[in-house]
Design a protein around this motif. Structure first.
Motif, short mmCIF file in Angstrom:
data_model
loop_
_atom_site.label_atom_id
_atom_site.label_comp_id
_atom_site.label_asym_id
_atom_site.label_seq_id
_atom_site.Cartn_x
_atom_site.Cartn_y
_atom_site.Cartn_z
N ASP A 71 40.83 -2.13 18.31
CA ASP A 71 42.20 -1.95 17.94
C ASP A 71 42.27 -2.39 16.49
O ASP A 71 41.24 -2.46 15.88
CB ASP A 71 43.14 -2.98 18.70
CG ASP A 71 42.84 -4.38 18.61
OD1 ASP A 71 42.11 -4.63 17.86
OD2 ASP A 71 43.27 -4.95 19.62
N TYR A 72 43.45 -2.24 15.89
CA TYR A 72 43.68 -2.41 14.23
C TYR A 72 43.08 -4.19 14.00
O TYR A 72 42.48 -4.23 13.11
CB TYR A 72 45.12 -2.45 13.96
CG TYR A 72 45.45 -1.02 14.11
CD1 TYR A 72 44.88 -0.05 13.37
CD2 TYR A 72 46.81 -0.61 14.91
CE1 TYR A 72 45.30 1.42 13.61
CE2 TYR A 72 47.16 0.64 15.01
CZ TYR A 72 46.73 1.36 14.19
OH TYR A 72 47.05 2.98 14.27
N ALA B 186 39.89 -4.82 11.57
CA ALA B 186 40.31 -5.45 10.48
C ALA B 186 39.33 -6.85 10.14
O ALA B 186 38.87 -7.28 9.08
CB ALA B 186 41.78 -6.04 10.39
N LEU C 37 45.18 -6.74 8.20
CA LEU C 37 45.70 -6.16 9.23
C LEU C 37 46.25 -4.91 8.89
O LEU C 37 46.15 -3.55 9.13
CB LEU C 37 46.40 -6.63 10.38
CG LEU C 37 47.11 -6.13 11.46
CD1 LEU C 37 46.01 -5.58 12.23
CD2 LEU C 37 47.91 -6.77 12.33
N GLU C 38 47.38 -4.79 7.89
CA GLU C 38 47.97 -3.86 7.40
C GLU C 38 47.16 -2.93 6.43
O GLU C 38 47.24 -1.66 6.70
CB GLU C 38 49.23 -4.41 6.45
CG GLU C 38 50.30 -4.92 7.06
CD GLU C 38 50.80 -4.15 8.09
OE1 GLU C 38 51.20 -3.11 7.81
OE2 GLU C 38 51.09 -4.56 9.25
N THR D 230 44.13 -2.48 7.07
CA THR D 230 43.04 -1.67 8.06
C THR D 230 44.03 -0.60 8.79
O THR D 230 43.65 0.51 8.92
CB THR D 230 42.66 -2.40 9.11
OG1 THR D 230 41.76 -3.65 8.38
CG2 THR D 230 41.88 -1.67 10.06
N ARG D 231 45.11 -0.74 8.82
CA ARG D 231 46.17 0.15 9.75
C ARG D 231 46.41 1.24 8.89
O ARG D 231 46.41 2.52 9.08
CB ARG D 231 47.51 -0.49 10.03
CG ARG D 231 48.55 0.31 10.96
CD ARG D 231 49.80 -0.42 10.98
NE ARG D 231 49.72 -1.75 11.39
CZ ARG D 231 49.79 -2.12 12.72
NH1 ARG D 231 49.70 -1.38 13.72
NH2 ARG D 231 49.63 -3.54 12.96
N VAL E 98 43.16 3.50 8.68
CA VAL E 98 42.89 4.18 9.83
C VAL E 98 43.85 5.64 9.71
O VAL E 98 43.16 6.65 10.21
CB VAL E 98 43.21 3.30 11.13
CG1 VAL E 98 43.48 4.07 12.18
CG2 VAL E 98 42.13 2.32 11.15
N HIS E 99 45.08 5.09 9.47
CA HIS E 99 46.25 6.31 9.41
C HIS E 99 45.61 7.47 8.45
O HIS E 99 45.67 8.63 8.68
CB HIS E 99 47.51 5.82 9.09
CG HIS E 99 48.12 4.92 10.23
ND1 HIS E 99 49.17 4.53 10.15
CD2 HIS E 99 47.64 4.79 11.47
CE1 HIS E 99 49.52 3.89 11.16
NE2 HIS E 99 48.64 3.95 12.10
N VAL F 96 40.98 8.84 16.54
CA VAL F 96 41.97 7.77 16.95
C VAL F 96 42.42 8.25 18.33
O VAL F 96 42.86 9.38 18.51
CB VAL F 96 42.89 7.32 15.82
CG1 VAL F 96 43.85 6.23 16.31
CG2 VAL F 96 42.42 6.88 14.29
N ARG G 143 49.57 2.15 22.38
CA ARG G 143 48.60 1.67 21.13
C ARG G 143 47.63 2.61 20.69
O ARG G 143 47.40 3.65 21.69
CB ARG G 143 47.99 0.22 21.65
CG ARG G 143 47.10 0.39 22.58
CD ARG G 143 46.08 -0.93 22.96
NE ARG G 143 45.41 -0.87 24.05
CZ ARG G 143 44.69 -1.82 24.65
NH1 ARG G 143 44.44 -2.84 23.88
NH2 ARG G 143 43.86 -1.55 25.74
#
Length: 216
Positions: free
Chosen positions: A101-102, A106, A113-114, A116-117, A120-121, A131, A137
């Protein structure tokens, strides 16, 4: 007599579905469900619209739908339910393999975390990262990542065509990680790491993407 016929038919259908292990897939298939009530445990089929019991006529409609496959209706198998069961089992098998997961990604990347998010996007939007949605989630299957959490350089050219074709993420995950007919039984994500079969994997991915696009 009608009530007895309804009860008997409902019990026969429920027992049959249970013998096939398909009772958990009725809702997903858009069909009425049943539960067992009372001391005798008789099956009670529920109308999803009203919450009441199905009538005899409705039960006969359900029976016709369930037994519509095959040349001998009395021995027919509800193929749509079998497909749903197979898909459910496949998803369970895939989820039993490593994924992130994120937060865990991360940590692997040593990033926030941000950040990495966002990464990923961005990678997903450019068809460079698979994904997969799981309930509410998103997860990242680990097979496509290197030890530092980045997308494998050898796999990126394979991901791009099938993700650009908007292939179902679960199907893409399964194709990439299981023996593929287009590759004579080789596992794509493994075979692409071998210089001798890498081009073959890329060609197979392009052909698969063309099939997906043609069918969409």
């Amino acid at each position: 007599m009608t009530e007895e016929q309804r009860a008997a038919l409902g019990e026969d259908l429920a027992t049959w579905i249970e013998s096939l292990g398909l009772e958990g897939h009725l809702t997903e298939a858009g069909l009425p469900t049943f539960r067992r009530d009372g001391e005798d445990g008789r099956a009670r089929w529920i109308d999803p619209g009203t919450g009441g019991d199905l009538s005899l006529a409705q039960l006969r409609d359900v029976e016709q739908l369930l037994r519509s496959e095959g040349t001998e209706p009395e021995h027919a198998v509800p193929v749509s339910l079998l497909v749903l069961r197979r898909h459910a089992r496949l998803r369970e098998e895939l989820l039993a393999t490593p994924w992130h997961d994120y937060a865990s990604l991360a940590e692997l990347r040593g990033a926030s975390l941000e950040a990495t998010r966002f990464a990923v996007h961005k990678a997903a939007s450019t068809h460079r990262l698979l994904v997969v949605p799981v309930e509410e989630r998103s997860i990242v299957p680990a097979f496509q990542l290197s030890g530092d959490g980045e997308v494998r350089a050898d796999l990126a050219p394979v991901l791009e065509p099938i993700l650009a074709a908007r292939m179902d993420p679960w199907r893409a995950w399964a194709w990439l990680t299981q023996p593929a007919g287009l590759l004579g039984g080789l596992v794509p994500e493994r075979a692409v790491a071998d210089p001798e079969t890498a081009d073959l994997v890329l060609t197979a991915a392009v052909r698969l993407a063309e099939r997906v696009s043609a069918g969409s």
